[in-house]
Design an enzyme around this catalytic site. Structure first.
Site, short mmCIF file in Angstrom:
data_model
loop_
_atom_site.label_atom_id
_atom_site.label_comp_id
_atom_site.label_asym_id
_atom_site.label_seq_id
_atom_site.Cartn_x
_atom_site.Cartn_y
_atom_site.Cartn_z
N ASN A 61 0.84 -1.20 0.00
CA ASN A 61 0.00 0.00 0.00
C ASN A 61 0.88 1.25 0.00
O ASN A 61 1.95 1.29 0.62
CB ASN A 61 -0.99 0.01 1.16
CG ASN A 61 -0.37 -0.10 2.53
OD1 ASN A 61 0.68 -0.70 2.69
ND2 ASN A 61 -1.01 0.49 3.52
N GLU A 63 0.42 5.27 0.56
CA GLU A 63 -0.50 6.31 1.00
C GLU A 63 -0.07 7.68 0.51
O GLU A 63 1.02 7.85 -0.07
CB GLU A 63 -0.62 6.25 2.53
CG GLU A 63 -1.21 4.91 2.97
CD GLU A 63 -1.49 4.82 4.47
OE1 GLU A 63 -1.05 5.71 5.24
OE2 GLU A 63 -2.17 3.84 4.85
N CYS A 72 -4.17 0.65 -2.33
CA CYS A 72 -3.95 -0.58 -1.54
C CYS A 72 -2.88 -1.47 -2.18
O CYS A 72 -2.60 -1.40 -3.38
CB CYS A 72 -5.24 -1.37 -1.44
SG CYS A 72 -6.57 -0.56 -0.56
N GLU A 74 -3.07 -4.65 -2.83
CA GLU A 74 -3.58 -5.61 -3.82
C GLU A 74 -3.61 -4.97 -5.20
O GLU A 74 -3.23 -5.60 -6.20
CB GLU A 74 -5.00 -6.06 -3.45
CG GLU A 74 -5.10 -6.86 -2.16
CD GLU A 74 -5.31 -6.00 -0.92
OE1 GLU A 74 -4.79 -4.86 -0.88
OE2 GLU A 74 -5.99 -6.46 0.00
N CYS A 111 -10.39 -4.65 0.74
CA CYS A 111 -11.47 -3.66 0.62
C CYS A 111 -12.30 -3.93 -0.64
O CYS A 111 -11.90 -4.71 -1.52
CB CYS A 111 -10.90 -2.24 0.61
SG CYS A 111 -10.25 -1.73 -0.99
N CYS A 114 -10.60 -3.25 -4.06
CA CYS A 114 -9.62 -4.28 -4.43
C CYS A 114 -10.32 -5.56 -4.88
O CYS A 114 -9.87 -6.22 -5.83
CB CYS A 114 -8.68 -4.57 -3.27
SG CYS A 114 -7.48 -3.24 -3.01
N1 THU Z 1 -5.17 -1.45 2.71
C1 THU Z 1 -4.60 -2.30 1.80
O1 THU Z 1 -3.54 -2.01 1.24
N2 THU Z 1 -5.22 -3.46 1.56
C2 THU Z 1 -6.32 -3.92 2.22
O2 THU Z 1 -6.77 -5.03 1.96
C3 THU Z 1 -6.97 -3.07 3.22
C4 THU Z 1 -6.42 -1.71 3.37
C5 THU Z 1 -4.46 -0.22 3.03
C6 THU Z 1 -5.06 1.05 2.54
C7 THU Z 1 -4.47 2.05 3.51
O3 THU Z 1 -3.17 2.42 3.09
C8 THU Z 1 -4.34 1.26 4.79
O4 THU Z 1 -4.36 -0.10 4.43
C9 THU Z 1 -5.43 1.54 5.81
O5 THU Z 1 -6.69 1.40 5.25
#
Ligand code: THU
Length: 159
Positions: A61, A63, A72, A74, A111, A114
């Site tokens: 991920n 940000e 994310c 995935e 999520c 994804c």
């Molecule tokens: N996130 C992911 O990378 N994958 C997931 O399956 C759930 C959430 C990340 C997005 C964000 O950077 C952090 O986790 C918190 O939501």
């Protein structure tokens, strides 16, 4: 009125019950969490995609101070895999996540966005994509993304 009953099969494994190939993929997803850029959530997610040609693509991920601009693990991973190897299906996608306290106990639930992207990957290559969701207490195996996203929207709805 009629009810539509949708069922999904999820298998739960302990790490040592997985095949060697799956263990390596889950380990790759765990390892790559260290490359996550998550200064805001402090939730580091890693994903590892095993392609049909045997190549493993990993991602995390990423940000952003403008929160919705982040992405994310995935989607980072699948988009990169599909960019590098557009003709290779994805056999299995493993996902792992940790907080500052360590890897989370429950299998990481992807999520909705994804899941939608994972579904498109499955449809694109016309075969099931397995998903392995790592948790310290157990690992979920979903044998087709369709099981993660019932009543899903795809291109067929627009035909
Ligand atoms: N996130 C992911 O990378 N994958 C997931 O399956 C759930 C959430 C990340 C997005 C964000 O950077 C952090 O986790 C918190 O939501």
């Amino acid at each position: 009125m009629k009810s539509i009953n949708i069922t999904a099969i999820i298998n739960e494994y302990q790490f040592d019950e997985l095949s060697k190939e799956d263990q390596e993929l889950v380990s790759a997803a765990k390892d790559i969490t260290s490359n996550s850029y998550a200064p805001f959530s402090k939730f580091s997610v890693g994903a590892a995609a095993l392609l049909d040609n045997g190549v493993v693509i990993t991602g995390t991920n990423q940000e952003n101070a403008a929160y919705p601009s982040g992405i994310c693990a995935e989607r980072t991973t699948l988009f990169y895999a599909n960019s590098q190897y557009p003709n290779q299906g994805v056999k299995t996608l493993a996902v792992a996540a940790r907080t500052e306290a360590g890897f989370i106990d429950m299998p990481i639930p992807p999520c909705g966005a994804c899941r939608q992207v994972m579904l498109e990957t499955e449809k694109r290559y016309k075969k099931p994509m397995r998903v392995l969701l790592y948790g310290e207490n157990g690992i979920y195996e979903i044998r087709s993304v369709a099981d993660l996203l019932p009543l899903s929207f795809d291109a067929s709805a627009m035909e």
